[in-house]
Design an enzyme around this catalytic site. Structure first.
Site, mmCIF file in Angstrom:
data_model
loop_
_atom_site.group_PDB
_atom_site.id
_atom_site.type_symbol
_atom_site.label_atom_id
_atom_site.label_comp_id
_atom_site.label_asym_id
_atom_site.label_seq_id
_atom_site.Cartn_x
_atom_site.Cartn_y
_atom_site.Cartn_z
ATOM 1 N N ASN A 39 -30.040 8.175 -2.272
ATOM 2 C CA ASN A 39 -29.203 8.693 -1.354
ATOM 3 C C ASN A 39 -30.193 9.505 -0.489
ATOM 4 O O ASN A 39 -29.963 9.665 0.993
ATOM 5 C CB ASN A 39 -28.497 9.864 -2.029
ATOM 6 C CG ASN A 39 -27.307 9.311 -2.779
ATOM 7 O OD1 ASN A 39 -27.106 8.137 -2.557
ATOM 8 N ND2 ASN A 39 -26.644 10.176 -3.481
ATOM 9 N N LYS A 43 -10.908 2.879 -14.369
ATOM 10 C CA LYS A 43 -11.156 1.539 -13.997
ATOM 11 C C LYS A 43 -11.513 0.437 -14.903
ATOM 12 O O LYS A 43 -11.152 -0.681 -15.212
ATOM 13 C CB LYS A 43 -12.333 1.313 -12.701
ATOM 14 C CG LYS A 43 -11.788 1.988 -11.388
ATOM 15 C CD LYS A 43 -10.575 1.064 -10.737
ATOM 16 C CE LYS A 43 -11.173 -0.167 -10.532
ATOM 17 N NZ LYS A 43 -9.915 -1.067 -9.666
ATOM 18 N N SER A 50 -9.898 6.067 -6.017
ATOM 19 C CA SER A 50 -11.578 5.824 -6.227
ATOM 20 C C SER A 50 -12.669 6.825 -5.914
ATOM 21 O O SER A 50 -13.510 6.415 -6.030
ATOM 22 C CB SER A 50 -11.748 4.601 -5.323
ATOM 23 O OG SER A 50 -11.724 4.938 -3.900
ATOM 24 N N TYR A 109 -12.590 8.650 -12.969
ATOM 25 C CA TYR A 109 -12.450 7.247 -12.294
ATOM 26 C C TYR A 109 -12.812 6.037 -12.586
ATOM 27 O O TYR A 109 -12.273 5.055 -12.917
ATOM 28 C CB TYR A 109 -13.198 7.656 -10.704
ATOM 29 C CG TYR A 109 -13.512 6.421 -10.177
ATOM 30 C CD1 TYR A 109 -12.485 5.172 -9.906
ATOM 31 C CD2 TYR A 109 -14.843 5.873 -9.604
ATOM 32 C CE1 TYR A 109 -12.347 4.336 -9.033
ATOM 33 C CE2 TYR A 109 -15.191 4.732 -9.077
ATOM 34 C CZ TYR A 109 -13.995 4.011 -8.864
ATOM 35 O OH TYR A 109 -14.178 2.793 -8.104
ATOM 36 N N ASP A 136 1.043 -1.268 -0.039
ATOM 37 C CA ASP A 136 -0.095 0.031 0.108
ATOM 38 C C ASP A 136 0.808 1.273 0.114
ATOM 39 O O ASP A 136 1.930 1.236 0.656
ATOM 40 C CB ASP A 136 -0.877 0.029 1.483
ATOM 41 C CG ASP A 136 -2.134 0.799 1.059
ATOM 42 O OD1 ASP A 136 -2.245 2.106 0.992
ATOM 43 O OD2 ASP A 136 -3.343 0.488 1.052
ATOM 44 N N ALA A 175 -5.817 -2.019 -4.862
ATOM 45 C CA ALA A 175 -5.377 -0.572 -4.850
ATOM 46 C C ALA A 175 -5.881 0.186 -5.968
ATOM 47 O O ALA A 175 -5.921 -0.387 -7.311
ATOM 48 C CB ALA A 175 -3.718 -0.718 -4.965
ATOM 49 N N ALA A 176 -6.421 1.261 -5.714
ATOM 50 C CA ALA A 176 -6.973 2.133 -6.594
ATOM 51 C C ALA A 176 -7.430 3.578 -6.016
ATOM 52 O O ALA A 176 -7.493 3.681 -4.853
ATOM 53 C CB ALA A 176 -8.240 1.635 -7.211
ATOM 54 N N ASN A 224 -19.917 0.022 -1.548
ATOM 55 C CA ASN A 224 -19.382 -0.682 -0.097
ATOM 56 C C ASN A 224 -19.698 0.381 1.114
ATOM 57 O O ASN A 224 -19.498 1.528 0.849
ATOM 58 C CB ASN A 224 -18.228 -0.977 -0.026
ATOM 59 C CG ASN A 224 -17.756 -2.305 -0.694
ATOM 60 O OD1 ASN A 224 -17.083 -3.360 -0.174
ATOM 61 N ND2 ASN A 224 -18.342 -2.557 -2.125
ATOM 62 N N ASP A 263 -18.897 -1.375 -10.151
ATOM 63 C CA ASP A 263 -20.220 -1.362 -11.027
ATOM 64 C C ASP A 263 -20.002 -0.053 -11.776
ATOM 65 O O ASP A 263 -20.762 0.128 -13.069
ATOM 66 C CB ASP A 263 -21.230 -1.637 -10.209
ATOM 67 C CG ASP A 263 -21.657 -0.549 -9.487
ATOM 68 O OD1 ASP A 263 -20.713 0.238 -9.039
ATOM 69 O OD2 ASP A 263 -22.775 -0.641 -8.813
ATOM 70 N N ASP A 291 4.686 1.749 -4.171
ATOM 71 C CA ASP A 291 3.816 2.359 -5.379
ATOM 72 C C ASP A 291 3.638 0.989 -6.147
ATOM 73 O O ASP A 291 4.419 0.486 -6.751
ATOM 74 C CB ASP A 291 4.441 3.453 -5.846
ATOM 75 C CG ASP A 291 3.454 3.997 -6.946
ATOM 76 O OD1 ASP A 291 2.504 3.524 -7.512
ATOM 77 O OD2 ASP A 291 3.671 5.217 -7.441
#
Length: 332
Positions: free
Chosen positions: A247, A152, A82, A148, A33, A79-80, A178, A122, A58
């Site tokens: 939300n 991905k 996000s 972002y 990390d 690792a990202a 999450n 997703d 890295d």
């Protein structure tokens, strides 16, 4: 399999996965990390030192990644970069970490013939209309809408190309939003929880109609472990817990669980390009690999998360003022 390398294992989802692996297997884990602002050593505190090692480095640097991959039997790649808002401000770290970093991991597992599981989102599928009965499946075309999610998407395509072109033994998972312990307070749910703890009204983007499909981080962890152990090489699995909430519903539930009036929040400027709705169809994962979520009641999982932030103020408190100052600059 005896030794597992987990990239991004000091971040929110990665650290929850490391805890899950230690609790449910005999594996020894090395965490790689970079320890950016979104990660912390505290998230790994208390784990057995003879089974968990932290290496600060890295993933985009081959001289760091290659010897670690050589020493391990498998790699789980969390690792990202996000945070969508950050990608709108400066996309460059997202390109470096999510694309170049994934390329570096792929070349190392190809060189040493190691098993790889690549963790994605997703958000690569874009969004759905609010009244659309469909959900994302493994066959949904990619349609990313932010730097972002585009980065991905690019990393997912790299993994699949390395599987087909070079025979890399990899699987991919795309997971819904999450929530749970150790999530940075810049993110939606912990931001609202910590605002209420501070006696500040929660902040809701736009009208609050945007829908997310929520899953507890421990359920995500159990799914990733199941895919690592039993998933078919070259396959993609969608991970979701049937947790669709808009939300506005989430903010009102947080207020209710914390003893505040359910309309005690402020509307703030919406995020640019804010996706409308995410929804996961996880039937393939459930039917092929026999996985099911433990936290099937979002309210109980959210109550556990609220309690965690109430009990860990010493962890998030030092970051709160700076986080809110950044949002205030954008009218959010």
């Amino acid at each position: 399999m005896d030794r597992l390398l987990v990239t991004g294992g000091a971040g929110f989802i990665g650290s929850n996965f490391v805890h899950h692996v230690i609790a449910h297997t005999d594996l020894r884990v090395t965490v790689l990390d970079k320890l950016t602002y979104a990660a912390s050593r505290e998230a790994l505190a208390g784990l057995p030192e003879d089974r968990v090692e932290l290496v600060v480095g890295d993933i985009a640097e081959a001289e760091v990644v290659d010897p670690l991959v050589a020493e391990h039997d498998a790699v789980v790649h969390f690792a990202a970069e996000s945070h969508n808002d950050n990608s709108l401000h400066d996309p460059s770290p997202f390109i470096r970490t999510n694309i170049l970093g994934t390329y570096t991991i792929l070349e190392a597992v190809r060189r040493h013939d190691r098993r790889l599981h690549h963790v994605s989102t997703d958000e690569v599928y874009g969004d759905l209309e609010l009244d659309d009965p469909k959900r994302f499946t493994e066959d949904t075309p990619y349609n990313p809408s932010s730097p972002y999610s585009a980065s991905k998407a690019g990393s997912d395509h790299l993994v699949r190309a390395w599987v087909r072109s070079f025979g890399v033994r990899a699987t991919v998972s795309n997971c819904s939003n999450n929530y749970g312990p150790w999530q940075h307070i810049e993110k939606f749910i912990p931001r609202q929880i910590t605002n209420v703890i501070d006696g500040v009204r929660p902040k809701l983007y736009g009208s609050g109609e945007n829908v997310r499909d929520w899953i507890h981080a421990d359920d995500h962890s159990s799914a990733v472990l199941r895919i690592l152990e039993q998933g078919r090489v070259g396959e993609t699995y969608l991970i979701g817990a049937d947790g669709e909430k808009n939300n506005l519903e989430v903010v009102r539930l947080i207020l209710k669980l914390m003893g505040r009036p359910e309309d005690d929040f402020d509307h703030v400027n919406d995020r640019a390009g804010h996706d409308l709705r995410y929804a996961i169809e996880s039937g393939k994962l459930r039917q092929e690999l026999g996985w099911a979520p433990k936290f099937q009641d979002f309210e109980s999982g959210l109550a556990d998360t609220i309690a965690w932030y109430q009990e860990h103020e010493d962890w998030w408190r030092p970051h709160k003022d700076a986080t809110e100052a950044k949002y205030a600059e954008k009218g959010q």
